[in-house]
Write a protein that holds these residues in place. Structure first.
Motif, mmCIF file in Angstrom:
data_model
loop_
_atom_site.group_PDB
_atom_site.id
_atom_site.type_symbol
_atom_site.label_atom_id
_atom_site.label_comp_id
_atom_site.label_asym_id
_atom_site.label_seq_id
_atom_site.Cartn_x
_atom_site.Cartn_y
_atom_site.Cartn_z
ATOM 1 N N ALA A 271 41.789 5.607 70.908
ATOM 2 C CA ALA A 271 42.398 4.282 70.761
ATOM 3 C C ALA A 271 41.401 3.276 70.214
ATOM 4 O O ALA A 271 41.729 2.455 69.341
ATOM 5 C CB ALA A 271 42.954 3.811 72.104
ATOM 6 N N ALA A 272 40.165 3.327 70.728
ATOM 7 C CA ALA A 272 39.126 2.420 70.237
ATOM 8 C C ALA A 272 38.833 2.679 68.766
ATOM 9 O O ALA A 272 38.709 1.751 67.964
ATOM 10 C CB ALA A 272 37.859 2.580 71.072
ATOM 11 N N GLN A 273 38.729 3.954 68.398
ATOM 12 C CA GLN A 273 38.500 4.294 67.003
ATOM 13 C C GLN A 273 39.606 3.765 66.108
ATOM 14 O O GLN A 273 39.352 3.245 65.023
ATOM 15 C CB GLN A 273 38.409 5.817 66.850
ATOM 16 C CG GLN A 273 37.074 6.418 67.254
ATOM 17 C CD GLN A 273 37.062 7.913 67.013
ATOM 18 O OE1 GLN A 273 37.963 8.632 67.436
ATOM 19 N NE2 GLN A 273 36.042 8.397 66.332
ATOM 20 N N PHE A 274 40.845 3.889 66.575
ATOM 21 C CA PHE A 274 41.994 3.507 65.752
ATOM 22 C C PHE A 274 42.041 1.991 65.539
ATOM 23 O O PHE A 274 42.200 1.519 64.414
ATOM 24 C CB PHE A 274 43.276 3.987 66.426
ATOM 25 C CG PHE A 274 44.447 4.087 65.494
ATOM 26 C CD1 PHE A 274 44.404 4.935 64.387
ATOM 27 C CD2 PHE A 274 45.582 3.343 65.715
ATOM 28 C CE1 PHE A 274 45.482 5.038 63.526
ATOM 29 C CE2 PHE A 274 46.676 3.440 64.862
ATOM 30 C CZ PHE A 274 46.626 4.287 63.758
ATOM 31 N N LEU A 275 41.893 1.211 66.604
ATOM 32 C CA LEU A 275 41.980 -0.239 66.490
ATOM 33 C C LEU A 275 40.782 -0.849 65.773
ATOM 34 O O LEU A 275 40.904 -1.888 65.134
ATOM 35 C CB LEU A 275 42.096 -0.872 67.872
ATOM 36 C CG LEU A 275 43.492 -0.980 68.478
ATOM 37 C CD1 LEU A 275 43.411 -1.573 69.873
ATOM 38 C CD2 LEU A 275 44.412 -1.828 67.607
ATOM 39 N N LEU A 276 39.646 -0.195 65.861
ATOM 40 C CA LEU A 276 38.441 -0.773 65.290
ATOM 41 C C LEU A 276 38.101 -0.199 63.914
ATOM 42 O O LEU A 276 37.696 -0.951 63.019
ATOM 43 C CB LEU A 276 37.248 -0.544 66.232
ATOM 44 C CG LEU A 276 37.012 -1.584 67.323
ATOM 45 C CD1 LEU A 276 38.225 -1.693 68.237
ATOM 46 C CD2 LEU A 276 35.773 -1.224 68.130
ATOM 47 N N LEU A 277 38.296 1.118 63.719
ATOM 48 C CA LEU A 277 37.685 1.787 62.576
ATOM 49 C C LEU A 277 38.644 2.410 61.572
ATOM 50 O O LEU A 277 38.204 2.825 60.498
ATOM 51 C CB LEU A 277 36.735 2.889 63.084
ATOM 52 C CG LEU A 277 35.682 2.459 64.109
ATOM 53 C CD1 LEU A 277 34.911 3.672 64.606
ATOM 54 C CD2 LEU A 277 34.731 1.434 63.509
ATOM 55 N N ASP A 278 39.938 2.497 61.887
ATOM 56 C CA ASP A 278 40.850 3.208 60.987
ATOM 57 C C ASP A 278 41.072 2.408 59.694
ATOM 58 O O ASP A 278 41.522 1.263 59.726
ATOM 59 C CB ASP A 278 42.194 3.445 61.677
ATOM 60 C CG ASP A 278 43.054 4.436 60.910
ATOM 61 O OD1 ASP A 278 43.013 5.622 61.254
ATOM 62 O OD2 ASP A 278 43.730 4.013 59.953
ATOM 63 N N ARG A 279 40.781 3.020 58.571
ATOM 64 C CA ARG A 279 40.887 2.331 57.284
ATOM 65 C C ARG A 279 42.324 2.188 56.804
ATOM 66 O O ARG A 279 42.599 1.411 55.893
ATOM 67 C CB ARG A 279 40.082 3.082 56.215
ATOM 68 C CG ARG A 279 38.597 2.808 56.274
ATOM 69 C CD ARG A 279 37.862 3.421 55.103
ATOM 70 N NE ARG A 279 36.526 2.875 54.982
ATOM 71 C CZ ARG A 279 36.233 1.765 54.314
ATOM 72 N NH1 ARG A 279 37.195 1.081 53.728
ATOM 73 N NH2 ARG A 279 34.994 1.318 54.235
ATOM 74 N N TYR A 280 43.245 2.940 57.398
ATOM 75 C CA TYR A 280 44.638 2.893 56.963
ATOM 76 C C TYR A 280 45.503 1.980 57.821
ATOM 77 O O TYR A 280 46.650 1.719 57.474
ATOM 78 C CB TYR A 280 45.235 4.303 56.946
ATOM 79 C CG TYR A 280 44.530 5.235 55.999
ATOM 80 C CD1 TYR A 280 44.726 5.146 54.628
ATOM 81 C CD2 TYR A 280 43.650 6.203 56.467
ATOM 82 C CE1 TYR A 280 44.072 5.987 53.748
ATOM 83 C CE2 TYR A 280 42.993 7.051 55.594
ATOM 84 C CZ TYR A 280 43.202 6.940 54.238
ATOM 85 O OH TYR A 280 42.547 7.770 53.365
ATOM 86 N N LEU A 281 44.977 1.521 58.941
ATOM 87 C CA LEU A 281 45.728 0.647 59.835
ATOM 88 C C LEU A 281 45.488 -0.811 59.445
ATOM 89 O O LEU A 281 44.356 -1.290 59.530
ATOM 90 C CB LEU A 281 45.290 0.869 61.290
ATOM 91 C CG LEU A 281 45.974 -0.029 62.330
ATOM 92 C CD1 LEU A 281 47.454 0.323 62.446
ATOM 93 C CD2 LEU A 281 45.275 0.104 63.687
#
Length: 309
Positions: free
Chosen positions: A210-220
């Protein structure tokens, strides 16, 4: 483009995004107070005010959800609140009326006219949903009917810079509250990212993912890295061919440094120092805003509550 017009466009993007993201953050925090009777309402409310950059009342004055709503949701005089941001967005649009589309002006003006009815006699959750819907309409109008020229670049630059800052504040609320605060699933829902997260990680919900997705995902679109990258692209498009190879303006350098730091920092280190890292993102956004103001805006800057830590 006149600096007055450019500044108004920049702040339209920021104010609308601030209203949207504040509604999302408050929705999550009020759910925590509603669902967990053991939460210290005063301490929790004070932590939310602190994260949003508002001054805290004296210790002897208890702070609860009513004051939280009055301060962050309904106060039309504070640009850091939802209502205040929507009022300021409409005022900025009025100053740039000759540049923005009729559809965008009518949307912001209609939102402004509906504010009194929405802030009285309606539940907070109905109000938050309405704010999110109005912000989505503004974003749709900007993306579908605005030429990809300086007008669009300044609007999206403001929106992206504010989105990075507000996502950092949303994640910081988790770091401050710890396990007694909102869950990562709640934060994902608040950011409109839960379903995209499930598709990406095949239903595996964990703090690291979840942390990776909210902070680091380039497609979000609502991730910090995506927002910072989008802001950098806007800065590059505003002055194509002006910079020497390898030379970057102060704002782009500040944002690029913050983005690169997050991208190359091990996730375990990021989680260990989550609050400090989110505060660093907020500082970078504030510094970049100052650089943008000095570079493009000659007039007296608008007052933005909570921009500086």
């Amino acid at each position: 483009m006149l600096s007055r017009i450019a500044e108004s466009l920049f702040w339209i993007g920021r104010y609308v995004e601030r209203a949207d993201d504040t509604a999302r953050l408050l929705d999550v925090q009020l759910q925590v107070l509603l669902e967990d009777p053991w939460v210290d309402e005063d301490a929790h409310s004070r932590s939310v005010l602190a994260i949003m950059g508002f001054p805290l009342p004296p210790v002897e004055e208890p702070v609860g959800r009513r004051q939280l709503l009055d301060t962050l949701a309904y106060d039309r005089t504070a640009p850091g609140s939802i209502a205040g941001a929507l009022v300021a967005a409409r005022e900025s649009a009025r100053r740039a009326r000759e540049t923005i589309s009729t559809e965008l002006w009518e949307c912001l003006n209609t939102t402004w006219n509906a504010l009194p009815a929405m802030t009285h006699g309606r539940s907070a959750y109905d109000y938050f949903q309405w704010v999110r819907e109005r912000a989505a309409i503004v974003a749709g109008i900007v993306d579908s009917s605005t030429s990809r020229d300086e007008t669009w670049e300044f609007l999206v630059l403001g929106r992206s810079l504010e989105r990075a800052d507000m996502t950092a504040r949303l994640v910081a609320s988790r770091a401050v509250s710890g396990t007694g605060g909102a869950s990562w699933v709640s934060l994902l829902r608040s950011g409109g990212a839960y379903e995209a997260f499930l598709r990406t990680y095949r239903g595996r919900v964990g703090d690291v993912q979840a942390a990776q997705f909210l902070l680091l995902d380039r497609y979000l679109p609502r991730s910090i890295v995506h927002a910072l990258d989008r802001a950098e692209q806007c800065l590059a498009e505003l002055e194509p061919g002006v910079r020497l190879p390898g030379v970057r303006e102060d704002a782009a350098r500040t944002l690029g440094r913050a983005r690169s730091h997050l991208e190359y920092l091990p996730v375990t280190d990021l989680q260990t120092n989550l609050l400090a890292e989110m505060e660093a993102v907020q500082v970078a956004c504030s510094q970049a805003s100052d650089h943008i103001r000095a570079r493009y805006f000659l007039a007296e800057p608008a007052v933005w509550m909570g921009e500086h830590l």
